[in-house]
Design a protein around this motif. Structure first.
Motif, PDB file in Angstrom:
ATOM      1  N   ALA A   1      -2.385  67.718  79.692  1.00  0.00           N
ATOM      2  CA  ALA A   1      -1.273  68.137  79.180  1.00  0.00           C
ATOM      3  C   ALA A   1      -0.759  67.442  78.092  1.00  0.00           C
ATOM      4  CB  ALA A   1      -0.027  68.511  80.211  1.00  0.00           C
ATOM      5  N   ARG A   2      -1.000  66.038  78.198  1.00  0.00           N
ATOM      6  CA  ARG A   2      -0.402  65.188  77.158  1.00  0.00           C
ATOM      7  C   ARG A   2      -1.381  65.147  75.839  1.00  0.00           C
ATOM      8  NH1 ARG A   2       1.606  60.562  81.061  1.00  0.00           N
ATOM      9  NH2 ARG A   2       3.806  61.170  81.209  1.00  0.00           N
ATOM     10  N   ASP A   3      -2.610  65.362  76.210  1.00  0.00           N
ATOM     11  CA  ASP A   3      -3.885  65.514  75.265  1.00  0.00           C
ATOM     12  C   ASP A   3      -3.720  66.529  74.322  1.00  0.00           C
ATOM     13  OD1 ASP A   3      -4.726  63.053  76.215  1.00  0.00           O
ATOM     14  OD2 ASP A   3      -6.590  63.825  77.549  1.00  0.00           O
ATOM     15  N   ALA A   4      -3.077  67.887  75.050  1.00  0.00           N
ATOM     16  CA  ALA A   4      -2.968  69.018  74.389  1.00  0.00           C
ATOM     17  C   ALA A   4      -1.897  69.156  73.588  1.00  0.00           C
ATOM     18  CB  ALA A   4      -3.322  70.208  75.353  1.00  0.00           C
ATOM     19  N   VAL A   5      -0.817  68.417  73.787  1.00  0.00           N
ATOM     20  CA  VAL A   5       0.524  68.663  73.170  1.00  0.00           C
ATOM     21  C   VAL A   5       0.087  68.454  71.535  1.00  0.00           C
ATOM     22  CG1 VAL A   5       1.082  66.154  73.323  1.00  0.00           C
ATOM     23  CG2 VAL A   5       2.910  68.080  73.151  1.00  0.00           C
ATOM     24  N   ARG A   6       0.871  69.101  70.951  1.00  0.00           N
ATOM     25  CA  ARG A   6       0.516  69.055  69.477  1.00  0.00           C
ATOM     26  C   ARG A   6       1.627  68.125  68.877  1.00  0.00           C
ATOM     27  NH1 ARG A   6       2.592  71.423  64.716  1.00  0.00           N
ATOM     28  NH2 ARG A   6       3.692  73.194  65.908  1.00  0.00           N
ATOM     29  N   ARG A   7       1.307  66.766  68.456  1.00  0.00           N
ATOM     30  CA  ARG A   7       2.472  65.911  67.863  1.00  0.00           C
ATOM     31  C   ARG A   7       2.901  66.305  66.489  1.00  0.00           C
ATOM     32  NH1 ARG A   7       3.547  62.983  72.412  1.00  0.00           N
ATOM     33  NH2 ARG A   7       1.703  62.766  73.807  1.00  0.00           N
ATOM     34  N   ILE A   8       3.939  65.965  66.238  1.00  0.00           N
ATOM     35  CA  ILE A   8       4.442  66.690  65.054  1.00  0.00           C
ATOM     36  C   ILE A   8       5.179  65.230  64.131  1.00  0.00           C
ATOM     37  CG2 ILE A   8       5.055  68.797  65.591  1.00  0.00           C
ATOM     38  CD1 ILE A   8       8.097  67.893  65.427  1.00  0.00           C
ATOM     39  N   ARG A   9       5.350  65.317  62.954  1.00  0.00           N
ATOM     40  CA  ARG A   9       5.922  64.126  62.243  1.00  0.00           C
ATOM     41  C   ARG A   9       6.898  64.772  61.234  1.00  0.00           C
ATOM     42  NH1 ARG A   9       2.339  61.172  57.544  1.00  0.00           N
ATOM     43  NH2 ARG A   9       2.916  63.116  56.492  1.00  0.00           N
ATOM     44  N   VAL A  10       8.085  64.173  61.117  1.00  0.00           N
ATOM     45  CA  VAL A  10       9.163  64.675  60.159  1.00  0.00           C
ATOM     46  C   VAL A  10       8.930  64.160  59.081  1.00  0.00           C
ATOM     47  CG1 VAL A  10      11.493  64.852  60.072  1.00  0.00           C
ATOM     48  CG2 VAL A  10      10.489  64.886  62.205  1.00  0.00           C
ATOM     49  N   ASP A  11       8.682  64.961  57.986  1.00  0.00           N
ATOM     50  CA  ASP A  11       8.623  64.796  56.600  1.00  0.00           C
ATOM     51  C   ASP A  11      10.076  64.976  55.846  1.00  0.00           C
ATOM     52  OD1 ASP A  11       6.234  63.340  56.688  1.00  0.00           O
ATOM     53  OD2 ASP A  11       5.095  65.435  56.589  1.00  0.00           O
ATOM     54  N   TRP A  12      10.926  64.285  55.350  1.00  0.00           N
ATOM     55  CA  TRP A  12      12.093  64.516  54.552  1.00  0.00           C
ATOM     56  C   TRP A  12      11.833  65.072  53.094  1.00  0.00           C
ATOM     57  CZ3 TRP A  12      15.635  65.682  57.927  1.00  0.00           C
ATOM     58  CH2 TRP A  12      15.639  64.705  59.461  1.00  0.00           C
ATOM     59  N   ALA A  13      12.489  65.693  52.726  1.00  0.00           N
ATOM     60  CA  ALA A  13      12.300  65.844  51.276  1.00  0.00           C
ATOM     61  C   ALA A  13      12.846  64.792  50.417  1.00  0.00           C
ATOM     62  CB  ALA A  13      13.303  67.443  50.974  1.00  0.00           C
ATOM     63  N   GLY A  14      12.358  64.320  49.522  1.00  0.00           N
ATOM     64  CA  GLY A  14      12.597  63.191  48.808  1.00  0.00           C
ATOM     65  C   GLY A  14      12.435  61.747  49.670  1.00  0.00           C
ATOM     66  N   GLY A  15      12.140  62.042  50.718  1.00  0.00           N
ATOM     67  CA  GLY A  15      11.859  60.651  51.569  1.00  0.00           C
ATOM     68  C   GLY A  15      12.993  60.323  52.278  1.00  0.00           C
ATOM     69  N   GLU A  16      14.230  60.891  52.097  1.00  0.00           N
ATOM     70  CA  GLU A  16      15.475  60.774  52.804  1.00  0.00           C
ATOM     71  C   GLU A  16      15.865  61.931  53.438  1.00  0.00           C
ATOM     72  OE1 GLU A  16      17.291  58.054  52.809  1.00  0.00           O
ATOM     73  OE2 GLU A  16      15.964  56.677  51.597  1.00  0.00           O
ATOM     74  N   PRO A  17      16.318  61.652  54.821  1.00  0.00           N
ATOM     75  CA  PRO A  17      17.013  62.762  55.785  1.00  0.00           C
ATOM     76  C   PRO A  17      18.304  63.136  55.406  1.00  0.00           C
ATOM     77  CG  PRO A  17      17.207  60.590  56.710  1.00  0.00           C
ATOM     78  CD  PRO A  17      16.524  60.265  55.447  1.00  0.00           C
TER      79      PRO A  17
END
Length: 282
Positions: free
Chosen positions: A266-282
Motif C-alpha cells: 500500500a505504501r509503495d503504491a501511494v502517490r507522494r506529492i510535493r507542495v510548490d508555492w507560487a513565488g516560493g513563499e506560502p
C-alpha cells in the motif's frame, strides 16, 4: 490544482515527541532481576507522525483511519492547531473547528442551556444563538423533555449527538470530527450525512476520524490511512477501507507477515506529492 480550491495544506508535516523518564539500574540478586533506584533522567524521542504532505480541497469530506496509536489524533491536533508540528507547516483558509473542543458541554446545566452556551462560545450573539436553537435541537434528535434535563442525565450517545449539532451550527469552513459519530441510530446518521453534505456544498471541508468503516464509507469522499505514524494510503473510501480491513484481519489472526506485506504494498503504491508555492513563499 488551482490554489483557490485548497482549504487545508500540510507541507511535509511531522511530529516527534520528547519523552523523559527515570533511568533505573537493574541488578541481579538470587537469580532475580531487581531495580536498584533511579540513576537520572533518560530522554527518548518518539516519532508519532512521519513527515507527510496533503492537500485537501474545498468540498471534500476526508475520512482518517488507522489502528490505535497510529497517529490519527496527532494529525488532527496539528490540523486544528492544538499542537505545533516539529517538522513542516500546516496552512488553512480559516480556523478549523474541532468537535468537542469548540463546543464543550457543561454537565451541570440542561441541554437547552448547553445549546445557548455552546453557540455563544463559538462566537454567536445571543440573538443568533436563540435563532439557531431549533436547528440544533432537530439535528440532535432530542425532544423538549430531554433538553430540559441536566447533561449529567444524558447517555454518551445523547451527549455526542448534541455536541455534534452545536459544533456544526456555525457553518464552519473546516470541521474536524474525532470519534464522535459512532453513536446514534440510523435516523441520526442520516441527519448527520445531510448536514455534512450541506457544509461541503458551502465550500467547506470535513475531516472525520472513526473506527467505523461503514461510517467512513457513508460520509466521506476520500480516505487517508495512517499506520505506525506513516501515510499508508490516500484514495477512494471503498479501496482504502477494503485494504485496511484486510490488514486488520491479518493482524487479528496473527498473520504478521501477510499484514506487513500488505502494508508495504500500500505504501509503495501511494502517490507522494510535493507542495510548490507560487513565488516560493506560502
Amino acid at each position: 490544482m488551482a490554489a483557490d480550491r485548497a482549504a487545508v495544506v500540510l507541507d511535509e508535516v511531522g511530529m516527534t515527541y520528547t519523552v523523559r523518564s527515570a533511568d533505573t539500574r537493574r541488578v541481579h540478586r538470587g537469580g532475580r532481576a531487581l531495580f536498584d533506584g533511579a540513576r537520572g533522567v533518560r530522554t527518548d524521542r518518539v516519532e508519532a507522525l512521519k513527515p507527510l504532505s496533503l492537500v485537501v480541497e474545498r468540498g471534500e469530506s476526508v475520512g482518517v483511519i488507522g489502528t490505535n496509536g497510529s497517529g490519527k489524533s496527532t494529525l488532527m491536533k496539528l490540523i486544528t492547531g492544538q499542537a505545533r508540528p516539529t517538522h513542516g507547516r500546516v496552512y488553512a483558509t480559516s480556523t478549523p473547528v474541532m468537535l468537542g473542543v469548540n463546543a464543550a458541554l457543561v454537565r451541570q446545566v440542561s441541554g437547552e442551556d448547553n445549546i445557548l452556551l455552546g453557540c455563544l462560545a463559538m462566537g454567536m450573539s445571543r440573538a443568533e444563538a436563540v435563532q439557531r436553537r431549533d436547528q440544533v435541537a432537530r439535528l440532535s434528535g432530542l425532544d423538549d423533555d430531554a433538553l430540559q434535563l441536566p447533561l449529567r442525565a444524558y447517555s454518551s450517545g445523547m451527549a455526542s449527538r448534541l455536541q455534534f449539532a452545536i459544533a456544526t451550527s456555525v457553518d464552519p469552513d473546516i470541521l474536524v470530527i474525532d470519534e464522535a459519530l459512532n453513536t446514534g441510530d440510523a435516523q441520526f446518521r442520516a441527519r448527520t450525512r445531510r448536514r455534512l453534505d450541506e457544509l461541503r456544498a458551502q465550500a467547506g471541508c470535513v475531516f472525520l476520524v472513526s473506527h467505523s468503516l461503514n461510517t467512513i464509507k457513508e460520509m466521506c469522499s476520500r480516505v487517508v490511512w495512517i499506520e505506525q505514524g506513516q501515510l499508508t494510503m490516500d484514495g477512494s473510501p471503498t479501496v482504502v477501507t477494503g485494504n485496511y480491513a484486510r490488514y486488520t484481519r491479518h493482524r487479528s489472526r496473527g498473520e504478521d507477515t501477510a499484514a506487513e506485506r500488505l502494508l508495504q504494498e500500500a505504501r509503495d503504491a501511494v502517490r507522494r506529492i510535493r507542495v510548490d508555492w507560487a513565488g516560493g513563499e506560502p
